[in-house]
Each structure stands twice: as structure tokens, then as C-alpha cells.
Design a protein around this motif. Sequence first.
Motif, mmCIF file in Angstrom:
data_model
loop_
_atom_site.group_PDB
_atom_site.id
_atom_site.type_symbol
_atom_site.label_atom_id
_atom_site.label_comp_id
_atom_site.label_asym_id
_atom_site.label_seq_id
_atom_site.Cartn_x
_atom_site.Cartn_y
_atom_site.Cartn_z
ATOM 1 N N GLU A 177 -50.919 -5.119 -60.249
ATOM 2 C CA GLU A 177 -50.119 -4.006 -59.750
ATOM 3 C C GLU A 177 -50.178 -2.799 -60.674
ATOM 4 O O GLU A 177 -49.492 -1.803 -60.450
ATOM 5 N N SER A 198 -52.604 3.595 -62.176
ATOM 6 C CA SER A 198 -52.758 3.246 -60.763
ATOM 7 C C SER A 198 -54.221 2.981 -60.421
ATOM 8 O O SER A 198 -54.517 2.448 -59.351
ATOM 9 N N HIS A 255 -60.506 -1.807 -54.635
ATOM 10 C CA HIS A 255 -59.647 -1.855 -53.446
ATOM 11 C C HIS A 255 -58.231 -2.276 -53.829
ATOM 12 O O HIS A 255 -57.688 -3.233 -53.274
ATOM 13 N N ASP A 305 -55.402 -1.003 -53.208
ATOM 14 C CA ASP A 305 -54.375 -0.792 -52.185
ATOM 15 C C ASP A 305 -54.528 -1.755 -51.012
ATOM 16 O O ASP A 305 -53.796 -1.644 -50.019
ATOM 17 N N ASP A 306 -55.440 -2.688 -51.105
ATOM 18 C CA ASP A 306 -55.670 -3.669 -50.055
ATOM 19 C C ASP A 306 -55.248 -5.033 -50.607
ATOM 20 O O ASP A 306 -55.980 -5.671 -51.355
ATOM 21 N N SER A 307 -54.041 -5.476 -50.244
ATOM 22 C CA SER A 307 -53.473 -6.679 -50.859
ATOM 23 C C SER A 307 -54.329 -7.918 -50.611
ATOM 24 O O SER A 307 -54.410 -8.807 -51.466
#
Length: 750
Positions: free
Chosen positions: A182, A220, A573, A575-577
Motif C-alpha cells: 500500500e 504512491s 499496477h 491500483d489494481d488490487s
Amino acid sequence: MTSITRRDAVRRLAGFGAGLALGEGIVRGQSSEITVAGKPVEFVVSSISDTTVRITALPVSGGRIPADDSLVQAAAGRVVARRTSAGSQTIRAGRLTIRITSSPPTIHVDTSAGQAIQRLTLDPVSPDVSFLLGSGPLLGMGEGGPQFDRKGAIDRGRNGQGGYQLRTHGGRVPIQWLVGTEGWGMYVHQPLGAFDLSGPQGRLTPATDAPLDVFITTSSDPKAIIGEYARLTGRAQLPARWTFGYMQSHRTLAGPDEVKWVARTFREKQLPCDALIYLGTEFTPSGWNTRNGEFGWKKENFPNPGVMIDDLHAQHFRVVLHVVIEGRRMSGTVRDACTPEKAVPSGRTADDKWPDDRAVACYWPYHKPVYDLGIDGWWPDQGDGLDQPSRLARIRMYWEGPQLWRANERPFALHRNGAPGMQRYGAFLWSGDVYSTWETLKTHVPVAVNTGLSGIPFWGTDIGGFVPTPEYTGELHVRWFQFGAFCPLFRSHGRTWHLRLPWGWNTGEVGPSETRGYTGGAGDVSELHNAAVEPIIKQYLELRYRMLPYVYSIARECCETGLPMMRALWLHHPDDSQAVGRGDQYLWGRDLLVSPVVEKGATSRRLYLPRGDWFDFWTEERVTGGREIDRRVDLATMPLHVRAGALFPFGPIKQYSDEAVEQPLSIVVYPGADGAFTLYEDDGRSFDYRRGEWMGIEMRWQDAERRLTLQLAPGSRMLPPLRRDIDVRLAGNKDSRRIVFAGQRVTQGL
């Protein structure tokens, strides 16, 4: 690195009062004394970068961080605060804020916006430290151990082949670098210890009495997090191009005719290969040398080693030799003086014991007579008993030692053990003596991912597994070979070693078995006449060599950015859980998604395509991502998918990496998004690239305009040939267009 004592910290602070960067300041708390493990401590806070902070807990009574070489000098950072007491006042270090509270002593690391990054809670009575695990998968922590997500595991930090389930998970190289998906990373430089990740919080139980020294970073962008670890422990050195070709290991040798037969057969069958590796005697009854630890040739196999090496070089093979040491400590560098009191035998003493202590300066000269015959690399085995500084000293030796005698040639060494910082010395690592099982192959996919995230980019396995079992069939070998073709180290090795040869599954025999009663998968001798294996092996050998322009380019990118060649999907990637949680697939560079087939008898492979459009590599069919798909497979097919927007360079098929082939480079453009890629070239051997002798071709694709642009990368120059013919085509279209690139910017519509 330079050790930090309390006195050093105070002295360094004296000059900071007026010259600190905006937002940083020295803070002296006066509230209550901080006690850890029953002793008062002082916290020293250093700013490493805008996003990385170093926090050190030193005994007030005096103490220092034990010096080692795992950190680069720049990692010391700039001290911005010291605390001997808790309080509510905030310390600023770049974009991070730090608070130290008491009852129990806790270090709060937050963003400037107040978002919690990490909480380090120190036990007032014991030396244990607890910390946050985060909400997503926890990755990193070196090679081996429980996979994929480290949560739920207890990692005792043991190095070597006894570290954790060797059969399936391989050897262990503990790296105390934890990656929170995260958006944070934490490197516990000191103390070394065991990590309990089985509860709601993590817990470190030190195995040494070194003071706490920890680095915490956040971003991030996952690539920035991995880049910060490279800042701390160093960037990888670029290996020679041939080291990314195929390597064939040999075990028990049946004399010089067998050595010649293997080399000759590779070339006659046109099976690409760059290096032949010879094991030492004792681990195998008949190897290249007389005994482990010795550097004398075994005459039964190499009656005239200089002539044989020259003959292998004439056939364009590199020669790599296996070498073994045991002991507990190794120290110094190759440039130190070897004094008489430090001298020990290369192997065992007269009473058949391995010396505990070795000085690098005394041990390295044993290599020179063999090196002078022209060998091209080393395979340093064993060393599980060496402590972390000794392991790093040994790795460093095999990088700096060869340069004493071949100053402008990039060395090669393949290690079984490692340590933080090993990438600075161009080190390759393999996963140890694993067993030939489907579970081993399956487990090694996430092992590869975590090893790459831990700063060890040049990694691979014994293709086929080292110890044969009844599960070892032609099918398992093919699936392992397909996986190995997309590992930085591309090498087959193991007992029953003739089965590791590309043509070995259709000879009717296994070679010297070294494994009682083994005659092929499940005792089925018909497996030894499996004609399907060799053509598939050849297909993936040729594919690897066609992809060398891409492979070498992502190796260079690794050295510049810290990004591994084998990449967790999280890196591109985040943001792609679903992508973040996949440990059974990985990215080869940024653009190619690899989904190894790890199930016996598989006719399909369920895989996840991250969001966006992808192209099936084999059919060039466009597939929508953001979902799982079932890709049908036969034995020859391992699913590969290319990201829309990718610019993928292919070279001609070669029999060895430096072969001069007149066929042009080709570029396949995968439309559907804008894209860019820098193709990297140099001479593949020397360090001249450090002096500007390299070429980068920046390729840019503008999807809306269907326009491809090529130009030289800044700082590079056109290398011979000064005119390059490049065939370009769109994926899904068989027609190509020829571009002539001579160093000037050129644009081509497609």
C-alpha cells in the motif's frame, strides 16, 4: 559505512542550526527519559531523501552501529534531530514527520498530511520491536521462505540451504527489507533477527545486540520505493551480455570425450548456448578439479586444460568453474596485503578441516593459475556457515578480483549465498539444491518475485530441479525450461545430468545417476525416449536469443533504477488490487506478462490480465484486461501477454549472444496506447559504456497518429554499424516496413 555514536551525532548537530532545509529542524525533548530493554536510549533521526528517513536508537551510555558494507556511504544521510526523551513535538524529515511517544516507547512515522506510514514500538524490558504490517500483501524479505505474501509467517532469518523447506522453496538469503504494497518500505539494517509476521502486528526479535537502525520510505509509486532501497544498498552492476544466454551445467564427467561431445552437439544441432559449467570433484565423483577447495585440474577429464579451454572458446563457449569453501568468516578485499599469519590453504588443512577464518587477499591468488588459462567465470558454492559480512566479502571478491587481471572485462560469478548489497558486485544467485517436483516449480514463481523486490535482480534456478524424483518427467522439464527462459539466469543443472541436456530426454539413458535406482519419471523408461522435448526446448532457446535486445535493455534499466528484471505486478499496477495479490505471474520488464504453467497435465492456464488491453504473444490477438481468463495450452505453450503500447525489439536467432548475424533488428508495435522503450546496446563485455561507449535508441509510439519515432538517447552515440536496418510492424499485421536508422531522428507511420 561510517559508524554513528552519540558523540558523533552531537558533533554533527552543532553545525546544523542555521543551515537546515525548510521544514527540517533539530529537536531536543526534555519531558521523560526513553528506556528500551531496561536502558536509556537516544534516538537519532536522519533525512536520507524527501521520502526516506533513518531512525537509530543508541544507548545513552555510549554505543555504535556495527560497521558493515551492506549500506553505501551515501546512506548515512543528514541528522535532523536527536531525542533522549519522549514528547509530542514533531520532527520533520523531508516529506515525513516523526513523533516519539512513551509508555511504551513508540516511533510514529507519518506523511506530512498525517497519514500513518509506520509505528515502531520498542519493548521497555526486552529488545523486541513491533511494527505495522499494513493492509495489503507484504513482500520482499529476500530469497526463500514462505511465499507469496509474507504475512502469517515466522521468519527466523536463517541463511542458506537449511533455512526453510529446501526441497520446494530453495535456499534462503534473508534480506530485512519489507515491502508494504500500500506504499511503504522498511529496511531494518540492524539488528539482525527473527520476524514474527503471524499476528496483527509484526515483531522483530533481535539475534544480535546491535542498536536498532531502520530506514523507512513511502511513495504512491512502487518504483520509487524500490529505487530507495537501491539508494541505500547500491545499484546493480551490469553483467556481460553473454551471461543472459543459456548456460549448460555438467556434473559427473566421463572423460574429455564427453566434454567435447556436449559442446559439439550443441553446435551441430544448432541449439543456442553461451556457457558450459563444470562442477568440482567431491560433490560429484568426477569433476573438473581434484577435490573441493582445490584448484588443480582432474587429468582424467581435462588432460590438457589450456588446450581444451582454447577449443571451447573456438566454438564460442564460455567456460565457468565451480569452487567450494567452508568456514565462518572471510574478511578484507583483494587489494589488501596477504601477511603470513593470514595465509591458509585454499581448501582443507592437513588434518582435513576447513579453516574458520580466511583473508580475501590470501585466498584470491589461488584462482590466478586457473584464470590465466582463460576461464570466463566462477560458481562459488557452499558458504552457508559464513556470517553476513563474510558472505558479502566473498561476493565482492569475485567481482573485484578478476578485474585485477582483466581490468576492462565484466566478471561473472554465480552464488548460492547472498547479503544486502550483493547487487553492487554484479552477483548472480541461484536457489539451491531443490527437488524435481511440480510443487517446487510452482513455489519458485513467487520466490523469483520476492527475490527481485529484495534488491537481488540476477536470479534463477536449476532448471529441472537439482534432486530428481519420480515426478521428474519430460513434461516437468519442459515447463521448468519455459519458466527458466524468462529468468535472468537461464541454466540447466542437476543430478542425472544428461536429462538436463536439451536432447537428453531422447537418448534412452540418464547419464551418471548419482541417485539410486532413478531411471526416469516414476521409473517409466519410455520417458527416456520422449521425442517431444527437444523441439520445444529449441523453440524456447531461440526465443530467448531473439529477445536478447529486450533482455539486455531491461538489465540496463535495472542497473539505472533498481527495478528487477522479473517484476511483481504491483510495481506497474498498484491500483489494481487483483494484480497486486498475484504471486503466480510476473512481468518480464514492464511490457511482457509471464504466466508459467506449473500444473501436471495442464490443458489451460487461468491467469489474470491487469487493467488495460493486452496482446496474446503467440496469436497477437488483443484481449481486454482487468479480469481472469483461461488460456488454453499445449506442452509447447506457456502463456505470454504483451501490454498495449509496448514496443518490443527482436533480434535474429543466434547460436551465442555475440554472434554476428546480418539479419536486421525487428520491432513489433502493440497498438492501443501510447508507448516508449529505450533499446540499449554496448560492446557487451567491457566497462567502456561507463565512458560513453553505448547506444540508446529511444522509441516512441503515438497511438492516435499511428506514428513511431526513433532517436538517439541523450548521452549515447551511434555504435557500429553506423547504419541500422530495422523492420517494423504492428502486432496482428504480418507486413513490415523498413526503417533506416543512422543516428538522426526518424519517424515512420504505420
